[in-house]
Scaffold this motif. Structure first.
Motif, short mmCIF file in Angstrom:
data_model
loop_
_atom_site.label_atom_id
_atom_site.label_comp_id
_atom_site.label_asym_id
_atom_site.label_seq_id
_atom_site.Cartn_x
_atom_site.Cartn_y
_atom_site.Cartn_z
N GLU A 22 6.69 0.17 9.71
CA GLU A 22 5.61 -0.22 10.61
C GLU A 22 4.31 -0.44 9.82
O GLU A 22 3.55 -1.37 10.10
CB GLU A 22 5.41 0.85 11.68
CG GLU A 22 4.57 0.28 12.80
CD GLU A 22 4.27 1.28 13.90
OE1 GLU A 22 5.01 2.26 14.01
OE2 GLU A 22 3.29 1.04 14.63
N GLY A 23 4.07 0.41 8.80
CA GLY A 23 2.85 0.27 8.00
C GLY A 23 2.78 -1.08 7.30
O GLY A 23 1.71 -1.69 7.20
N THR A 24 3.92 -1.54 6.82
CA THR A 24 3.97 -2.85 6.14
C THR A 24 3.70 -3.96 7.15
O THR A 24 2.96 -4.91 6.86
CB THR A 24 5.37 -3.02 5.49
OG1 THR A 24 5.53 -2.00 4.51
CG2 THR A 24 5.53 -4.39 4.86
N ARG A 25 4.27 -3.83 8.34
CA ARG A 25 4.02 -4.86 9.37
C ARG A 25 2.55 -4.85 9.78
O ARG A 25 1.95 -5.89 10.00
CB ARG A 25 4.96 -4.66 10.56
CG ARG A 25 6.43 -4.92 10.15
CD ARG A 25 7.39 -4.69 11.30
NE ARG A 25 7.20 -5.60 12.39
CZ ARG A 25 7.05 -5.23 13.66
NH1 ARG A 25 7.10 -3.95 14.00
NH2 ARG A 25 6.88 -6.13 14.59
N LYS A 26 1.95 -3.64 9.83
CA LYS A 26 0.51 -3.55 10.14
C LYS A 26 -0.30 -4.23 9.05
O LYS A 26 -1.22 -5.00 9.33
CB LYS A 26 0.09 -2.07 10.21
CG LYS A 26 -0.03 -1.54 11.61
CD LYS A 26 -0.72 -0.17 11.60
CE LYS A 26 -0.26 0.61 12.81
NZ LYS A 26 -0.18 2.04 12.59
N ASP A 27 0.04 -3.93 7.79
CA ASP A 27 -0.69 -4.55 6.66
C ASP A 27 -0.61 -6.07 6.75
O ASP A 27 -1.57 -6.77 6.43
CB ASP A 27 -0.08 -4.13 5.31
CG ASP A 27 -0.47 -2.71 4.89
OD1 ASP A 27 -1.36 -2.12 5.54
OD2 ASP A 27 0.11 -2.21 3.92
N ASN A 28 0.54 -6.59 7.14
CA ASN A 28 0.75 -8.03 7.13
C ASN A 28 0.34 -8.71 8.44
O ASN A 28 0.35 -9.94 8.52
CB ASN A 28 2.21 -8.36 6.79
CG ASN A 28 2.50 -8.06 5.31
OD1 ASN A 28 1.61 -7.62 4.58
ND2 ASN A 28 3.70 -8.31 4.87
N SER B 110 0.83 -1.21 0.00
CA SER B 110 0.00 0.00 0.00
C SER B 110 0.86 1.26 0.00
O SER B 110 0.39 2.34 -0.34
CB SER B 110 -0.96 -0.01 1.19
OG SER B 110 -0.24 -0.09 2.39
N ASN B 111 2.14 1.14 0.35
CA ASN B 111 3.05 2.31 0.28
C ASN B 111 3.90 2.29 -0.99
O ASN B 111 4.88 3.03 -1.10
CB ASN B 111 3.95 2.37 1.52
CG ASN B 111 4.86 1.16 1.66
OD1 ASN B 111 4.88 0.28 0.80
ND2 ASN B 111 5.64 1.12 2.73
N GLY B 112 3.53 1.44 -1.94
CA GLY B 112 4.26 1.40 -3.21
C GLY B 112 5.46 0.48 -3.20
O GLY B 112 6.25 0.47 -4.15
N HIS B 113 5.61 -0.33 -2.14
CA HIS B 113 6.77 -1.24 -2.15
C HIS B 113 6.53 -2.40 -3.12
O HIS B 113 5.39 -2.80 -3.37
CB HIS B 113 7.16 -1.72 -0.75
CG HIS B 113 6.28 -2.73 -0.09
ND1 HIS B 113 5.77 -2.56 1.18
CD2 HIS B 113 5.85 -3.95 -0.48
CE1 HIS B 113 5.07 -3.63 1.52
NE2 HIS B 113 5.10 -4.49 0.53
N ILE B 114 7.62 -2.89 -3.68
CA ILE B 114 7.56 -4.15 -4.44
C ILE B 114 8.59 -5.08 -3.81
O ILE B 114 9.65 -4.64 -3.39
CB ILE B 114 7.78 -3.97 -5.97
CG1 ILE B 114 8.97 -3.09 -6.31
CG2 ILE B 114 6.51 -3.43 -6.62
CD1 ILE B 114 9.24 -2.96 -7.82
#
Ligand code: GLP
Length: 242
Positions: free
Chosen positions: A158-164, A134-138
């Motif tokens: 932290e946002g990626t860990r929240k998403d996952n 969601s933050n544009g990471h690949i």
């Protein structure tokens, strides 16, 4: 970059599979770059269905995955190795020894990452499947990752860990803090890239990837500079494109 909007998740998976199938049928010993996450599961189901119908064989193919959490044993159901076995490898005739997922338990992660980079350089993917964060990471290349990066260890945002966290009993504390990921330069070495995105949570990242500047702030924007990219989204993820 070709952008296709499908009406829903199933149609997105189907359109992505149609494009991938060309590679699978033309090259029986193809190298497949594969991704984890909820997005490509429908595509993997279509691969399995065609295998079961006798239309495609993976016996001479090789796969190479994008990333893996650091510190999760392969027996952990949310390790990306376990994910790939469960959602694809256990159901097709690819030889397990020909499937590559970074080793997040290697005591020398830096050396293992360098070896992974060397492997990719010698075996560029004929087709690379990607999702998008969601933050544009690949893969796990978070915003700010240099475009010339190779396989490396990352600290997850932290946002990626929240998403996952949804895969870890909704408990962010159970989500690993680090991962090993192919770098952006490794991903760009693929001959053909298919990126899938579905759901409104991806709409902003999709807009930045396609319409935004090519910038390390949005890692996926690097794909604007690749000569052979197909983006397939559902309608929700395409919301800001028109
Ligand atoms: C994860 C993976 C990415 C994946 C992304 C989206 O963090 N490392 O490879 O594309 O998040 O995941 P999902 O498909 O579940 O939305």
């Amino acid at each position: 970059m070709i952008v296709v909007t499908a009406k829903d998740y199933d149609e997105m998976s189907m359109k992505a599979y149609e494009a991938m199938k060309k590679v699978l049928t033309e090259k029986s010993d193809a190298t497949l770059g594969l991704a984890t996450g909820s997005t490509p599961v429908g595509l993997y189901k279509l691969m399995i269905a065609d295998y079961e119908a006798g239309k495609i064989s993976y016996k001479d193919m090789t796969s190479i995955n994008l990333d893996e959490y650091v510190g999760l044993p392969v027996t952990h159901p949310e390790s990306y190795r376990a994910f790939m076995n469960r959602n694809l490898f256990d159901h097709i005739d690819i030889k397990k020894e020909n499937t590559h997922v970074p080793d997040g338990l290697n005591p020398d992660l830096a050396a293992a990452a360098d070896a992974y980079t060397a492997y990719i350089a010698a075996h560029p993917a004929d087709v690379q499947i990607l999702g998008i964060g969601s933050n544009g990471h690949i893969a796990f290349n978070e915003p700010g990752t240099p475009f010339d990066s190779h396989t490396h260890v990352v600290t997850l945002k932290e946002g990626t860990r929240k998403d996952n966290a949804r895969f870890f009993d909704n408990d962010i504390d159970k989500v690993p803090t680090h991962a090993v990921t192919m770098g952006l330069k490794d991903i760009m070495s693929a001959k053909f890239i298919i990126l899938l995105a579905n759901g409104s949570g991806k709409a902003n990242a999709v807009k930045e990837m396609i319409k935004g500047p090519v910038s390390e702030n949005c890692p996926a924007s690097i794909l604007q500079t690749h000569p052979n990219v197909l983006v397939v989204t559902d309608e929700a993820a395409a919301y800001y494109l028109n």
